[in-house]
Write a protein that holds these residues in place. Structure first.
Motif, PDB file in Angstrom:
ATOM      1  N   GLY A 202      19.549   2.743 -11.282  1.00 16.79           N
ATOM      2  CA  GLY A 202      19.719   3.151 -10.589  1.00 16.79           C
ATOM      3  C   GLY A 202      18.073   3.398  -9.770  1.00 16.79           C
ATOM      4  N   TYR A 203      17.229   3.251 -10.244  1.00 13.63           N
ATOM      5  CA  TYR A 203      16.165   3.328  -9.119  1.00 13.63           C
ATOM      6  C   TYR A 203      15.170   2.521  -8.985  1.00 13.63           C
ATOM      7  CZ  TYR A 203      11.922   5.439  -8.264  1.00 13.63           C
ATOM      8  OH  TYR A 203       9.971   5.078  -7.395  1.00 13.63           O
ATOM      9  N   GLY A 204      15.342   1.397 -10.324  1.00 15.09           N
ATOM     10  CA  GLY A 204      14.306   0.406 -10.231  1.00 15.09           C
ATOM     11  C   GLY A 204      13.233   0.579 -11.001  1.00 15.09           C
ATOM     12  N   PHE A 205      12.065  -0.135 -10.098  1.00 12.91           N
ATOM     13  CA  PHE A 205      10.884  -0.734 -11.127  1.00 12.91           C
ATOM     14  C   PHE A 205       9.859   0.681 -11.759  1.00 12.91           C
ATOM     15  CE2 PHE A 205      12.304  -4.532 -10.395  1.00 12.91           C
ATOM     16  CZ  PHE A 205      12.507  -4.824 -11.704  1.00 12.91           C
ATOM     17  N   THR A 206       9.422   0.709 -12.701  1.00 19.57           N
ATOM     18  CA  THR A 206       8.479   1.628 -12.515  1.00 19.57           C
ATOM     19  C   THR A 206       7.274   0.908 -14.103  1.00 19.57           C
ATOM     20  OG1 THR A 206       9.654   4.202 -13.236  1.00 19.57           O
ATOM     21  CG2 THR A 206       7.286   4.117 -14.368  1.00 19.57           C
ATOM     22  N   LEU A 207       6.367   1.141 -13.486  1.00 24.06           N
ATOM     23  CA  LEU A 207       4.897   0.883 -13.716  1.00 24.06           C
ATOM     24  C   LEU A 207       4.401   1.713 -15.090  1.00 24.06           C
ATOM     25  CD1 LEU A 207       3.284  -1.712 -11.409  1.00 24.06           C
ATOM     26  CD2 LEU A 207       4.944  -2.384 -12.718  1.00 24.06           C
ATOM     27  N   PHE A 208       3.741   1.303 -16.556  1.00 22.06           N
ATOM     28  CA  PHE A 208       3.416   1.980 -17.276  1.00 22.06           C
ATOM     29  C   PHE A 208       1.910   1.676 -17.171  1.00 22.06           C
ATOM     30  CE2 PHE A 208       7.571   3.222 -17.797  1.00 22.06           C
ATOM     31  CZ  PHE A 208       7.385   4.515 -18.374  1.00 22.06           C
ATOM     32  N   THR A 209       0.943   3.072 -17.466  1.00 16.84           N
ATOM     33  CA  THR A 209      -0.616   1.840 -17.115  1.00 16.84           C
ATOM     34  C   THR A 209      -1.577   1.899 -18.109  1.00 16.84           C
ATOM     35  OG1 THR A 209      -1.454   3.804 -16.960  1.00 16.84           O
ATOM     36  CG2 THR A 209      -1.211   2.947 -14.691  1.00 16.84           C
ATOM     37  N   MET A 210      -2.141   0.904 -18.707  1.00 16.25           N
ATOM     38  CA  MET A 210      -3.081   0.633 -20.280  1.00 16.25           C
ATOM     39  C   MET A 210      -3.445   1.949 -20.074  1.00 16.25           C
ATOM     40  SD  MET A 210      -2.878  -2.361 -22.161  1.00 16.25           S
ATOM     41  CE  MET A 210      -2.859  -3.657 -20.764  1.00 16.25           C
ATOM     42  N   GLN A 211      -3.918   2.301 -19.118  1.00 17.04           N
ATOM     43  CA  GLN A 211      -4.921   2.854 -19.565  1.00 17.04           C
ATOM     44  C   GLN A 211      -3.858   4.272 -19.488  1.00 17.04           C
ATOM     45  OE1 GLN A 211      -8.782   3.261 -17.322  1.00 17.04           O
ATOM     46  NE2 GLN A 211      -9.487   5.489 -18.156  1.00 17.04           N
ATOM     47  N   GLY A 212      -4.155   5.746 -20.297  1.00 20.47           N
ATOM     48  CA  GLY A 212      -3.604   6.842 -20.614  1.00 20.47           C
ATOM     49  C   GLY A 212      -1.844   6.480 -20.225  1.00 20.47           C
ATOM     50  N   GLY A 213      -1.063   4.821 -20.508  1.00 19.01           N
ATOM     51  CA  GLY A 213       0.146   5.206 -20.345  1.00 19.01           C
ATOM     52  C   GLY A 213       0.773   6.065 -19.122  1.00 19.01           C
ATOM     53  N   VAL A 214       0.559   6.268 -18.428  1.00 17.49           N
ATOM     54  CA  VAL A 214       1.034   6.952 -16.898  1.00 17.49           C
ATOM     55  C   VAL A 214       1.943   6.211 -15.722  1.00 17.49           C
ATOM     56  CG1 VAL A 214       0.276   7.694 -14.357  1.00 17.49           C
ATOM     57  CG2 VAL A 214      -1.635   7.889 -16.484  1.00 17.49           C
ATOM     58  N   PRO A 215       3.673   6.747 -15.545  1.00 16.86           N
ATOM     59  CA  PRO A 215       4.137   6.282 -14.971  1.00 16.86           C
ATOM     60  C   PRO A 215       3.964   5.905 -13.700  1.00 16.86           C
ATOM     61  CG  PRO A 215       5.357   8.194 -16.620  1.00 16.86           C
ATOM     62  CD  PRO A 215       3.758   7.749 -15.854  1.00 16.86           C
ATOM     63  N   VAL A 216       3.992   5.134 -12.984  1.00 17.87           N
ATOM     64  CA  VAL A 216       3.802   4.525 -11.624  1.00 17.87           C
ATOM     65  C   VAL A 216       4.969   3.828 -11.310  1.00 17.87           C
ATOM     66  CG1 VAL A 216       2.480   3.434 -10.460  1.00 17.87           C
ATOM     67  CG2 VAL A 216       0.791   3.382 -12.009  1.00 17.87           C
ATOM     68  N   LYS A 217       5.458   4.785 -10.255  1.00 28.90           N
ATOM     69  CA  LYS A 217       7.304   4.460  -9.652  1.00 28.90           C
ATOM     70  C   LYS A 217       6.749   3.834  -8.431  1.00 28.90           C
ATOM     71  CE  LYS A 217       8.154   8.833 -11.126  1.00 28.90           C
ATOM     72  NZ  LYS A 217       8.863  10.568 -11.343  1.00 28.90           N
ATOM     73  N   LEU A 218       7.456   2.874  -8.701  1.00 28.85           N
ATOM     74  CA  LEU A 218       7.896   1.861  -7.180  1.00 28.85           C
ATOM     75  C   LEU A 218       9.225   1.316  -6.511  1.00 28.85           C
ATOM     76  CD1 LEU A 218       6.074  -0.787  -9.072  1.00 28.85           C
ATOM     77  CD2 LEU A 218       5.253   0.925  -6.520  1.00 28.85           C
ATOM     78  N   GLY A 219       9.973   1.735  -7.434  1.00 22.26           N
ATOM     79  CA  GLY A 219      11.999   1.608  -6.896  1.00 22.26           C
ATOM     80  C   GLY A 219      11.757   0.323  -6.760  1.00 22.26           C
ATOM     81  N   ASN A 220      12.507  -0.242  -5.586  1.00 20.44           N
ATOM     82  CA  ASN A 220      13.086  -1.662  -5.316  1.00 20.44           C
ATOM     83  C   ASN A 220      11.853  -2.269  -4.229  1.00 20.44           C
ATOM     84  OD1 ASN A 220      15.040  -2.878  -7.328  1.00 20.44           O
ATOM     85  ND2 ASN A 220      16.238  -0.465  -6.533  1.00 20.44           N
ATOM     86  N   GLY A 221      12.273  -3.701  -4.031  1.00 16.70           N
ATOM     87  CA  GLY A 221      10.945  -4.442  -3.223  1.00 16.70           C
ATOM     88  C   GLY A 221       9.960  -3.337  -2.274  1.00 16.70           C
ATOM     89  N   GLY A 222       9.400  -4.179  -1.847  1.00 13.34           N
ATOM     90  CA  GLY A 222       7.952  -3.510  -1.157  1.00 13.34           C
ATOM     91  C   GLY A 222       7.094  -3.441  -1.895  1.00 13.34           C
ATOM     92  N   PHE A 223       6.822  -4.318  -3.114  1.00 11.93           N
ATOM     93  CA  PHE A 223       5.616  -3.995  -4.513  1.00 11.93           C
ATOM     94  C   PHE A 223       4.465  -3.978  -3.451  1.00 11.93           C
ATOM     95  CE2 PHE A 223       9.754  -5.795  -7.027  1.00 11.93           C
ATOM     96  CZ  PHE A 223      10.431  -4.163  -6.888  1.00 11.93           C
ATOM     97  N   SER A 224       4.550  -5.459  -2.646  1.00 10.03           N
ATOM     98  CA  SER A 224       2.776  -5.914  -2.767  1.00 10.03           C
ATOM     99  C   SER A 224       2.219  -4.574  -1.521  1.00 10.03           C
ATOM    100  CB  SER A 224       3.144  -6.812  -1.239  1.00 10.03           C
ATOM    101  OG  SER A 224       3.653  -8.095  -2.260  1.00 10.03           O
ATOM    102  N   ASP A 225       3.234  -4.399  -0.722  1.00  7.68           N
ATOM    103  CA  ASP A 225       2.139  -2.886  -0.276  1.00  7.68           C
ATOM    104  C   ASP A 225       2.112  -1.542  -0.615  1.00  7.68           C
ATOM    105  OD1 ASP A 225       2.705  -4.904   1.979  1.00  7.68           O
ATOM    106  OD2 ASP A 225       4.808  -3.834   3.051  1.00  7.68           O
ATOM    107  N   LYS A 226       2.843  -1.437  -1.923  1.00  7.05           N
ATOM    108  CA  LYS A 226       2.786  -0.154  -2.775  1.00  7.05           C
ATOM    109  C   LYS A 226       1.933  -0.366  -3.406  1.00  7.05           C
ATOM    110  CE  LYS A 226       7.784   0.508  -2.412  1.00  7.05           C
ATOM    111  NZ  LYS A 226       9.388   0.384  -3.603  1.00  7.05           N
ATOM    112  N   LEU A 227       1.763  -1.651  -3.978  1.00  5.74           N
ATOM    113  CA  LEU A 227       0.778  -1.821  -5.219  1.00  5.74           C
ATOM    114  C   LEU A 227      -0.835  -1.331  -4.548  1.00  5.74           C
ATOM    115  CD1 LEU A 227       2.042  -4.330  -7.720  1.00  5.74           C
ATOM    116  CD2 LEU A 227       1.529  -1.707  -8.104  1.00  5.74           C
ATOM    117  N   ALA A 228      -1.088  -2.675  -3.278  1.00  4.79           N
ATOM    118  CA  ALA A 228      -1.709  -2.322  -2.351  1.00  4.79           C
ATOM    119  C   ALA A 228      -2.812  -0.870  -1.628  1.00  4.79           C
ATOM    120  CB  ALA A 228      -2.040  -2.786  -0.182  1.00  4.79           C
ATOM    121  N   ARG A 229      -1.626  -0.418  -1.664  1.00  5.42           N
ATOM    122  CA  ARG A 229      -2.229   1.089  -2.003  1.00  5.42           C
ATOM    123  C   ARG A 229      -2.533   1.867  -2.395  1.00  5.42           C
ATOM    124  NH1 ARG A 229       1.834   3.952  -0.605  1.00  5.42           N
ATOM    125  NH2 ARG A 229       3.859   2.455   0.171  1.00  5.42           N
TER     126      ARG A 229
END
Length: 275
Positions: free
Chosen positions: A217-244
């Motif tokens: 329903g939502y898309g993608f969420t990353l979990f960081t190696m340090q602290g296991g923090v959720p990084v919400k990305l949703g769908n598409g535009g991954f390069s721009d979101k990660l660059a920010r």
């Protein structure tokens, strides 16, 4: 007065002309016998030719100048040459004419590491086996762990001794894969695109991620190696979101243990929620 009783004489029956019986023509057996003899002779000739061909095939196939001497196998990464030859079921000395190329290709294709196979016979002594192996890009947890290839296909369950040093994709279940194989494959392909974007990152990269989680329903969420923090990305535009995220990640990194989540699913901002 006498009663006169006159007895009429019976009229003689008219003589009927009897028809002469038709004379049957004698059967000419010669063409029938000729046809039968030709048919039997033809069948015997065909049988003799087939028998002779079989015997000739057996004789030729046993001759030393048509026996297998060389088995060529293309360069391999995962599998060994001995494994391929064993799966093919051939060995030097086998009759070249008796080698069944289609059956060998089908048997080799059963190995999950093999994506494509081509088997060719080169007279008088050579059998060529050319293979394309699958390359794992990630590991997906769908109830059990599977390797994911470059096309987003689950191709092999992980066994004892298999390498685990690949990005981990979670969120898909075995039921998802069975009920919606095309949708699941597209989700895995999107996950691979996300992995490529992470690999290209200089500040926040794949090494900073412990898990890539997919939600239908939502898309993608990353979990960081340090602290296991959720990084919400949703769908598409991954390069721009990660660059920010990369622009502020150096400042966030010392605070990761105190963060609840990071939301990148916006076009113009980042939300950082502290715990």
């Amino acid at each position: 007065m006498r009663d006169l009783h006159v007895k009429n004489k019976r009229q003689a029956p008219q003589n009927r002309v009897k028809k002469a019986p038709k004379q049957r023509k004698p059967i000419n057996w010669r063409p029938i016998l000729t046809w039968l003899s030709r048919g039997i002779g033809g069948a015997a000739l065909v049988g003799a030719l087939v028998f002779g061909s079989v015997q000739l095939y057996r004789l030729v196939s046993r001759t030393t100048f048509l026996c297998l001497e060389t088995i060529e196998v293309s360069q391999l990464t995962r599998l060994s040459r001995s494994e391929i030859v064993a799966l093919a079921g051939v060995k030097p000395g086998d009759a070249m004419l008796g080698i069944k190329l289609k059956e060998i290709a089908e048997e080799l294709s059963k190995n999950p590491w093999i994506e494509k196979v081509q088997v060719q016979r080169f007279f008088p002594h050579t059998l060529s086996i050319r293979l394309a192996e699958r390359t794992p890009r990630a590991v997906a947890n769908v109830g059990c762990l599977y390797y994911v290839d470059t096309k987003g296909e689950l191709f092999k369950p992980l066994m004892e001794g298999d390498q685990l040093d690949y990005p981990l994709i979670t969120g898909l279940s075995e039921q998802d894969v069975q009920s919606d194989p095309n949708g699941s494959k597209e989700a895995l392909k999107d996950a691979l695109a996300l992995i490529d974007s992470l690999k290209a990152g200089r500040v926040f990269s794949l090494e900073d991620v412990s898990e890539i989680h997919y939600d239908k329903g939502y898309g993608f969420t990353l979990f960081t190696m340090q602290g296991g923090v959720p990084v919400k990305l949703g769908n598409g535009g991954f390069s721009d979101k990660l660059a920010r995220l990369g622009n502020i990640y150096r400042d966030l990194k010392p605070q990761m243990q105190a963060l609840d989540y990071i939301d990148l699913d916006y076009s113009d901002k980042i939300i950082v929620k502290k715990a």
